[in-house]
Design an enzyme around this catalytic site. Structure first.
Site, short mmCIF file in Angstrom:
data_model
loop_
_atom_site.label_atom_id
_atom_site.label_comp_id
_atom_site.label_asym_id
_atom_site.label_seq_id
_atom_site.Cartn_x
_atom_site.Cartn_y
_atom_site.Cartn_z
N GLU A 1 7.98 2.02 11.71
CA GLU A 1 9.12 2.93 11.46
C GLU A 1 8.52 4.32 11.39
O GLU A 1 7.88 4.67 10.40
CB GLU A 1 9.82 2.57 10.14
CG GLU A 1 10.41 1.17 10.10
CD GLU A 1 11.61 0.98 11.02
OE1 GLU A 1 12.15 1.98 11.53
OE2 GLU A 1 11.98 -0.18 11.26
N CYS B 1 13.36 10.80 7.39
CA CYS B 1 12.93 10.57 8.78
C CYS B 1 14.09 10.57 9.76
O CYS B 1 13.94 10.95 10.90
CB CYS B 1 12.17 9.26 8.86
SG CYS B 1 13.08 7.92 8.13
N GLU C 1 8.75 17.14 14.58
CA GLU C 1 9.36 16.80 13.29
C GLU C 1 8.82 17.75 12.23
O GLU C 1 7.61 17.83 12.03
CB GLU C 1 8.99 15.36 12.95
CG GLU C 1 9.69 14.88 11.71
CD GLU C 1 9.34 13.44 11.41
OE1 GLU C 1 8.15 13.09 11.44
OE2 GLU C 1 10.26 12.67 11.12
N LYS D 1 0.87 -1.18 0.00
CA LYS D 1 0.00 0.00 0.00
C LYS D 1 0.90 1.23 0.00
O LYS D 1 1.39 1.67 1.04
CB LYS D 1 -0.88 -0.03 1.25
CG LYS D 1 -2.27 0.59 1.11
CD LYS D 1 -2.28 2.04 0.68
CE LYS D 1 -2.02 3.01 1.81
NZ LYS D 1 -1.77 4.39 1.35
P1 NAD Z 1 1.50 9.28 7.03
O1 NAD Z 1 1.54 8.57 8.31
O2 NAD Z 1 0.45 10.28 6.82
O3 NAD Z 1 1.32 8.22 5.82
C1 NAD Z 1 2.17 7.12 5.67
C2 NAD Z 1 1.38 5.98 5.07
O4 NAD Z 1 0.38 5.60 5.98
C3 NAD Z 1 0.65 6.32 3.78
O5 NAD Z 1 0.69 5.19 2.94
C4 NAD Z 1 -0.76 6.57 4.24
O6 NAD Z 1 -1.72 6.30 3.25
C5 NAD Z 1 -0.87 5.56 5.36
N1 NAD Z 1 -1.87 5.86 6.38
C6 NAD Z 1 -2.32 7.07 6.80
N2 NAD Z 1 -3.23 6.90 7.79
C7 NAD Z 1 -3.34 5.58 8.00
C8 NAD Z 1 -4.10 4.78 8.90
N3 NAD Z 1 -4.95 5.31 9.77
N4 NAD Z 1 -3.95 3.44 8.84
C9 NAD Z 1 -3.09 2.88 7.96
N5 NAD Z 1 -2.36 3.57 7.08
C10 NAD Z 1 -2.48 4.91 7.11
O7 NAD Z 1 2.95 9.83 6.86
P2 NAD Z 1 3.54 10.66 5.67
O8 NAD Z 1 3.15 12.07 5.87
O9 NAD Z 1 3.23 10.02 4.37
O10 NAD Z 1 5.12 10.44 5.91
C11 NAD Z 1 5.86 11.27 6.70
C12 NAD Z 1 6.15 10.61 8.02
O11 NAD Z 1 6.77 9.34 7.81
C13 NAD Z 1 7.14 11.39 8.83
O12 NAD Z 1 6.67 11.46 10.16
C14 NAD Z 1 8.42 10.58 8.77
O13 NAD Z 1 9.28 10.69 9.84
C15 NAD Z 1 7.89 9.20 8.67
N6 NAD Z 1 8.90 8.32 8.07
C16 NAD Z 1 9.53 7.42 8.86
C17 NAD Z 1 10.50 6.59 8.33
C18 NAD Z 1 11.19 5.58 9.17
O14 NAD Z 1 11.76 4.66 8.60
N7 NAD Z 1 11.17 5.68 10.47
C19 NAD Z 1 10.82 6.68 6.98
C20 NAD Z 1 10.17 7.63 6.21
C21 NAD Z 1 9.19 8.44 6.77
#
Ligand code: NAD
Length: 473
Positions: free
Chosen positions: A246, A280, A380, A171
């Site tokens: 993550e 991240c 962040e 996804k």
């Molecule tokens: P997000 O949490 O909004 O979305 C990430 C993914 O989760 C997307 O595919 C989204 O569709 C899905 N999603 C959203 N709500 C959901 C729910 N209720 N249930 C299941 N899936 C859901 O995050 P973003 O804005 O896309 O990404 C940025 C964030 O990701 C930042 O906080 C960053 O630090 C983090 N990040 C972490 C890592 C790591 O490895 N630790 C790597 C990259 C990004």
């Protein structure tokens, strides 16, 4: 011209979705529509999970060598279609061409191959007095990714899942779904059995709970915000599923007294500015000896001036737009907050070229005299914003480094490697980059505290997708 993707990849076939809803993928460099993809609903999810469940017994029983060969064949397919993958990443998230090529795509292909060689470890056994332990695949895995390194994060989950013998539902983030659809085609051409990999483009907030709580899912691996990561874990908890999270970070970087300041500060600026700050594990809190503050500021501002935003399609561009206009608004809000709370802006806000005004650009921004209670030091930002924080003693620096709800990454630049390694042992974070080291996809990656649970990459990443079985004899 807008690319219109009409189908989902389920059970080894391209299938029309159950609903007409579509996701619009906008190019953040100019605000134009780049692609549309289907928005999967719960019927599509049921079909994908059913296929993954049906495929699991045969796939998990295949010899490790067979899976390793298939992983390498997929990597060959990615290599052959590298330009398409690069194009998708440039257009959907505005990543500059050179970075999209080297880091986002070639790095991901190489990392995917490394999981082919790790597959052999699924045959490892450990013999004790009267028992033997072995690893077996967890089962059906839902792999949810964000938009900042969309292919690399996909590989960090799909590589070990396939190596372990798991089946998967991918996804991607709604902002960056196209590389997953290209990969589905590559996987199909590689001859991966039907149902082993399924790709659902969908809106996470709408279908996430259904997907993560589904009775036939054994594991969810999620990368994204801490907020959504908590929701994923809550949805998965009643079914006692394995959850790997993550999540976010606000990583500290201690520059110790006596360190090579020019090298240390330049490294820190690059670490934050790369990918327009949307990393991240970026080392966004730079802790420096108060006595060196002026020199640090000068070196940092000079280094930041090399990261001028530009058109991501041009090879020489180092910094593209942020991944969306919403992300741009969020980052600008944090910058205003930093100014309001009394941080001193030493660069940022420079006017952009007229040709960039429709894009989601933010100039590299550095604040100095940041204290750890300021919003920009605690939350962040996920944009090209660096906080410089002076300290008086190393003990104080370590205390500030650990005063955060996060624990994803960290860095230390000491007067030598031995000193830096010693300081690193005091920092509560899953990784620590010593003396300007670079990311290594063989090293375990994951967070302490609210940065997550579990580890990705390397052998630790493979083990996340396994159960341990003991045969007592
Ligand atoms: P997000 O949490 O909004 O979305 C990430 C993914 O989760 C997307 O595919 C989204 O569709 C899905 N999603 C959203 N709500 C959901 C729910 N209720 N249930 C299941 N899936 C859901 O995050 P973003 O804005 O896309 O990404 C940025 C964030 O990701 C930042 O906080 C960053 O630090 C983090 N990040 C972490 C890592 C790591 O490895 N630790 C790597 C990259 C990004």
């Amino acid at each position: 011209m807008t690319a219109a993707y009409q189908q989902l990849y389920i059970n080894g076939q391209w299938i029309s979705p159950h609903s007409d809803s579509q996701i619009r993928v906008v190019n953040p460099a100019n605000g134009e529509l780049y692609a549309t993809v289907p928005s999967a609903n719960t019927d599509d999810i049921d079909a994908a999970i059913h296929a993954a469940k049906a495929a699991f017994p045969r796939w998990s029983a295949t010899p490790a060598k067979y899976r390793a060969d298939l992983i390498n064949t997929i990597a060959d397919g990615m290599q052959a279609r590298k330009d398409e993958l690069i194009d998708a990443i440039i257009h959907s998230m505005g990543c500059p061409a050179a970075l999209a090529d080297e880091l986002q795509v070639q790095g991901s292909i190489d990392a995917f191959r490394s999981f082919a060689s790790l597959t052999q470890h699924m045959d490892d056994t450990d013999t004790h007095d009267n028992f033997i332990t072995m690893k077996e695949a967890v089962g059906v895995c839902v792999l949810i990714n964000p938009w900042n390194y969309p292919l690399s994060q996909l590989v960090g989950k799909l590589g070990p899942a396939l190596a372990a013998g798991c089946t998967a539902i991918l996804k991607p983030a709604e902002q960056t779904p196209v590389q997953d659809l290209i990969l589905a085609d590559i996987i199909h051409q590689a001859g991966v059995p039907a149902g082993v990999v399924n790709v659902l483009t969908a809106v996470g907030a709408d279908v996430g709970e259904y997907l993560c709580s589904h009775k036939d899912v054994d594991m969810v691996s999620f990368t994204g915000s801490t907020l959504a990561g908590v929701k994923v874990a809550q949805a998965a908890a009643p079914g006692v599923k394995r959850v790997c999270q993550e999540l976010g970070g606000k990583s500290p970087y201690i520059i110790a007294p006596g360190a090579d300041l020019a090298a240390a500060v330049r490294y820190g600026v690059e670490d934050v500015m790369i990918n327009a700050g949307q990393t991240c594990c970026a080392l966004t809190r730079m802790l420096v000896p108060a006595t060196e503050l002026e020199t640090v500021e000068r070196i940092a501002a000079e280094a930041a001036s090399e990261w001028r935003p530009g058109n991501p399609k041009e090879q020489q561009t180092m910094m593209g737009p942020l991944s969306s206009h919403a992300q741009q608004a969020r980052v600008k809000h944090y910058i205003e907050q930093g100014i309001k709370e009394g941080a001193r802006m030493i660069c940022g806000g420079e006017p952009l070229d007229d040709s960039l005004l429709d894009g989601a650009y933010v100039a590299p921004t550095i604040f100095s005299d940041v204290t750890n209670d300021m919003t920009i030091a605690r939350e962040e930002i996920f944009g090209p914003v660096l906080c410089i924080m002076p300290y008086d003693t190393l003990e104080e620096a370590i205390a500030i480094a650990n005063d955060t709800p996060y624990g994803l990454s960290s860095g230390v630049y000491g007067k030598d490697t031995d000193e830096a390694k010693q300081i690193a042992r005091h920092i509560r974070a899953g990784q620590c980059y010593i003396q300007g080291a670079l990311f290594n996809t063989d090293a375990p990656f994951g967070g302490y505290k609210q940065s997550g649970n579990g580890r990705e990459w390397g052998l630790s990443g493979l083990h996340e997708y396994t159960e341990t079985k003991a045969l007592i004899i």
